[in-house]
Write a protein that holds these residues in place. Structure first.
Motif, PDB file in Angstrom:
ATOM      1  N   LEU A 194       0.843  -1.202   0.000  1.00 38.65           N
ATOM      2  CA  LEU A 194       0.000   0.000   0.000  1.00 38.65           C
ATOM      3  C   LEU A 194       0.876   1.250   0.000  1.00 38.65           C
ATOM      4  CD1 LEU A 194      -2.577  -1.011   2.786  1.00 38.65           C
ATOM      5  CD2 LEU A 194      -2.936  -1.096   0.309  1.00 38.65           C
ATOM      6  N   ALA A 254       5.165   0.408   7.429  1.00 36.39           N
ATOM      7  CA  ALA A 254       4.381  -0.377   8.385  1.00 36.39           C
ATOM      8  C   ALA A 254       4.193  -1.780   7.817  1.00 36.39           C
ATOM      9  CB  ALA A 254       3.022   0.270   8.632  1.00 36.39           C
ATOM     10  N   ASN A 296       1.873  -5.019   8.515  1.00 35.59           N
ATOM     11  CA  ASN A 296       0.640  -5.406   9.199  1.00 35.59           C
ATOM     12  C   ASN A 296       0.190  -4.342  10.208  1.00 35.59           C
ATOM     13  OD1 ASN A 296       0.650  -7.779   7.705  1.00 35.59           O
ATOM     14  ND2 ASN A 296       1.881  -8.840   9.253  1.00 35.59           N
ATOM     15  N   MET A 297       0.298  -3.075   9.755  1.00 34.42           N
ATOM     16  CA  MET A 297      -0.206  -1.928  10.516  1.00 34.42           C
ATOM     17  C   MET A 297       0.598  -1.597  11.766  1.00 34.42           C
ATOM     18  SD  MET A 297      -4.310  -2.338  10.043  1.00 34.42           S
ATOM     19  CE  MET A 297      -5.021  -2.577   8.406  1.00 34.42           C
ATOM     20  N   GLU A 298       1.858  -2.114  11.849  1.00 37.44           N
ATOM     21  CA  GLU A 298       2.777  -1.703  12.915  1.00 37.44           C
ATOM     22  C   GLU A 298       4.026  -1.143  12.247  1.00 37.44           C
ATOM     23  OE1 GLU A 298       2.184  -1.666  16.063  1.00 37.44           O
ATOM     24  OE2 GLU A 298       0.525  -3.087  16.332  1.00 37.44           O
ATOM     25  N   TYR A 299       4.597  -0.076  12.832  1.00 35.91           N
ATOM     26  CA  TYR A 299       5.803   0.511  12.252  1.00 35.91           C
ATOM     27  C   TYR A 299       6.934  -0.499  12.214  1.00 35.91           C
ATOM     28  CZ  TYR A 299       3.624   5.073  12.254  1.00 35.91           C
ATOM     29  OH  TYR A 299       2.778   6.132  11.980  1.00 35.91           O
ATOM     30  N   GLU A 331       0.940  -7.406   4.904  1.00 35.02           N
ATOM     31  CA  GLU A 331       0.573  -6.136   4.269  1.00 35.02           C
ATOM     32  C   GLU A 331       1.671  -5.134   4.606  1.00 35.02           C
ATOM     33  OE1 GLU A 331      -3.595  -4.491   4.302  1.00 35.02           O
ATOM     34  OE2 GLU A 331      -2.679  -3.054   5.684  1.00 35.02           O
ATOM     35  N   ALA A 378       3.048  -1.274   4.082  1.00 31.27           N
ATOM     36  CA  ALA A 378       2.614   0.064   3.650  1.00 31.27           C
ATOM     37  C   ALA A 378       3.786   1.031   3.709  1.00 31.27           C
ATOM     38  CB  ALA A 378       1.484   0.559   4.549  1.00 31.27           C
ATOM     39  N   TYR A 432      -5.057   5.863   6.961  1.00 29.38           N
ATOM     40  CA  TYR A 432      -4.804   4.459   6.615  1.00 29.38           C
ATOM     41  C   TYR A 432      -5.814   3.642   7.420  1.00 29.38           C
ATOM     42  CZ  TYR A 432      -1.856   0.114   6.391  1.00 29.38           C
ATOM     43  OH  TYR A 432      -1.352  -1.162   6.220  1.00 29.38           O
ATOM     44  N   MET A 454      -4.960   0.846  10.337  1.00 25.90           N
ATOM     45  CA  MET A 454      -3.759   1.204  11.105  1.00 25.90           C
ATOM     46  C   MET A 454      -3.990   2.460  11.941  1.00 25.90           C
ATOM     47  SD  MET A 454       0.221   1.722  10.054  1.00 25.90           S
ATOM     48  CE  MET A 454       1.387   2.328  11.297  1.00 25.90           C
ATOM     49  N   LYS A 473      -5.845   1.457  14.960  1.00 31.18           N
ATOM     50  CA  LYS A 473      -4.971   0.633  15.804  1.00 31.18           C
ATOM     51  C   LYS A 473      -3.989   1.500  16.596  1.00 31.18           C
ATOM     52  CE  LYS A 473      -2.171  -3.549  15.285  1.00 31.18           C
ATOM     53  NZ  LYS A 473      -1.654  -4.524  14.303  1.00 31.18           N
ATOM     54  N   GLN A 474      -3.408   2.516  15.927  1.00 31.95           N
ATOM     55  CA  GLN A 474      -2.452   3.391  16.602  1.00 31.95           C
ATOM     56  C   GLN A 474      -3.164   4.277  17.629  1.00 31.95           C
ATOM     57  OE1 GLN A 474       0.943   3.373  16.243  1.00 31.95           O
ATOM     58  NE2 GLN A 474       0.656   1.574  14.969  1.00 31.95           N
TER      59      GLN A 474
END
Lengths: 77, 152
Positions: free
Chosen positions: A6, A50, A52-55, A67, A69, B57, B60, B63-64
């Motif tokens: 993404l 990121a 899976n939506m974690e940095y 995933e 991004a 996003y 995310m 989530k954050q």
């Protein structure tokens, strides 16, 4: 393995797309995912990643189904 | 603890009032309510701002926001937290974000509210694109620092 990619904000506009997929046989880092998904564009120095939506860091290894991004510094609030 | 990404304009005072009225279990327990409202200016970096588009996003961002609220709840004794953040098209004077914190005493509420807005600005994936009068648009490249030339 298959990685969902993404792009957001100015990176999305610069690359001309918001999503893509990377297929690979061997091990891949997040930086490798960029190299395969960004069509030869170098990654801007301030790019955030990121997984899976974690940095995550560019050297982070990715797994099948992840995933990944890429986006510029965040400016909310 | 509630977080929400909203696509239409909201009234921060009404939201705060409604949320607090619904905190049935906390009634009589909190002595401090702290809120921060971020509002869209009609200027930035020397230019007039006609409108702004906020991108996020999905997934995310939420989530954050939940993570920073959970962290604040671990660091301070809080009864509740609320974050509402706009996305989409905004006009000057419209609220961008509401952050609110409830605690027994004011010290925790002040510290936690500041923590929430600063962490949100650093970590939550939102991006602002300013629309300027001649219809040119510019992505905001970074937030103003928590302390700096705007503070005394």
């Amino acid at each position: 393995m298959s990685i969902q990619v993404l792009f957001f904000a100015s990176l999305r506009e610069r690359l001309g797309r918001s999503a893509g997929a990377v297929e690979a046989a061997g091990a891949l880092t997040a930086a490798d995912v960029w190299a395969r998904a960004a069509g030869g564009e170098p990654m801007p120095v301030n790019t955030l990643i990121a997984v899976n939506m974690e940095y995550a860091e560019p050297a982070r290894e990715v797994k099948d189904g992840d995933e990944v991004a890429f986006f510029p510094p965040v400016t909310g609030g | 603890m509630t977080i929400e990404v909203r696509t239409s304009s909201f009234d921060p005072g009404a939201e705060l009032h409604r949320y607090q009225a619904g905190m049935a279990g906390a009634a009589g327990k909190y002595g401090a309510t702290l809120s921060f409202v971020g509002t869209l200016r009609d200027f930035n970096d020397g230019d007039t701002v006609r409108a702004m588009t906020l991108e996020h996003y999905p997934g995310m961002t939420e989530k954050q926001l939940r993570a920073v609220c959970a962290e604040a709840q671990r660091r301070w004794e809080l009864l509740d937290t609320l974050i509402i953040h706009r996305v989409g098209e905004l006009l000057p004077n419209e609220p961008i974000v509401l952050v609110a914190v409830w605690s027994a005493h004011r010290a925790e509420a002040f510290d936690a509210c500041r923590y929430l807005i600063e962490e949100l600005k650093t970590r939550a994936p939102f991006w602002k694109k300013e629309q300027r009068p001649k219809d040119d648009a510019r992505w905001v490249e970074h937030n103003t620092p928590a302390t700096g030339k705007h503070s005394r």
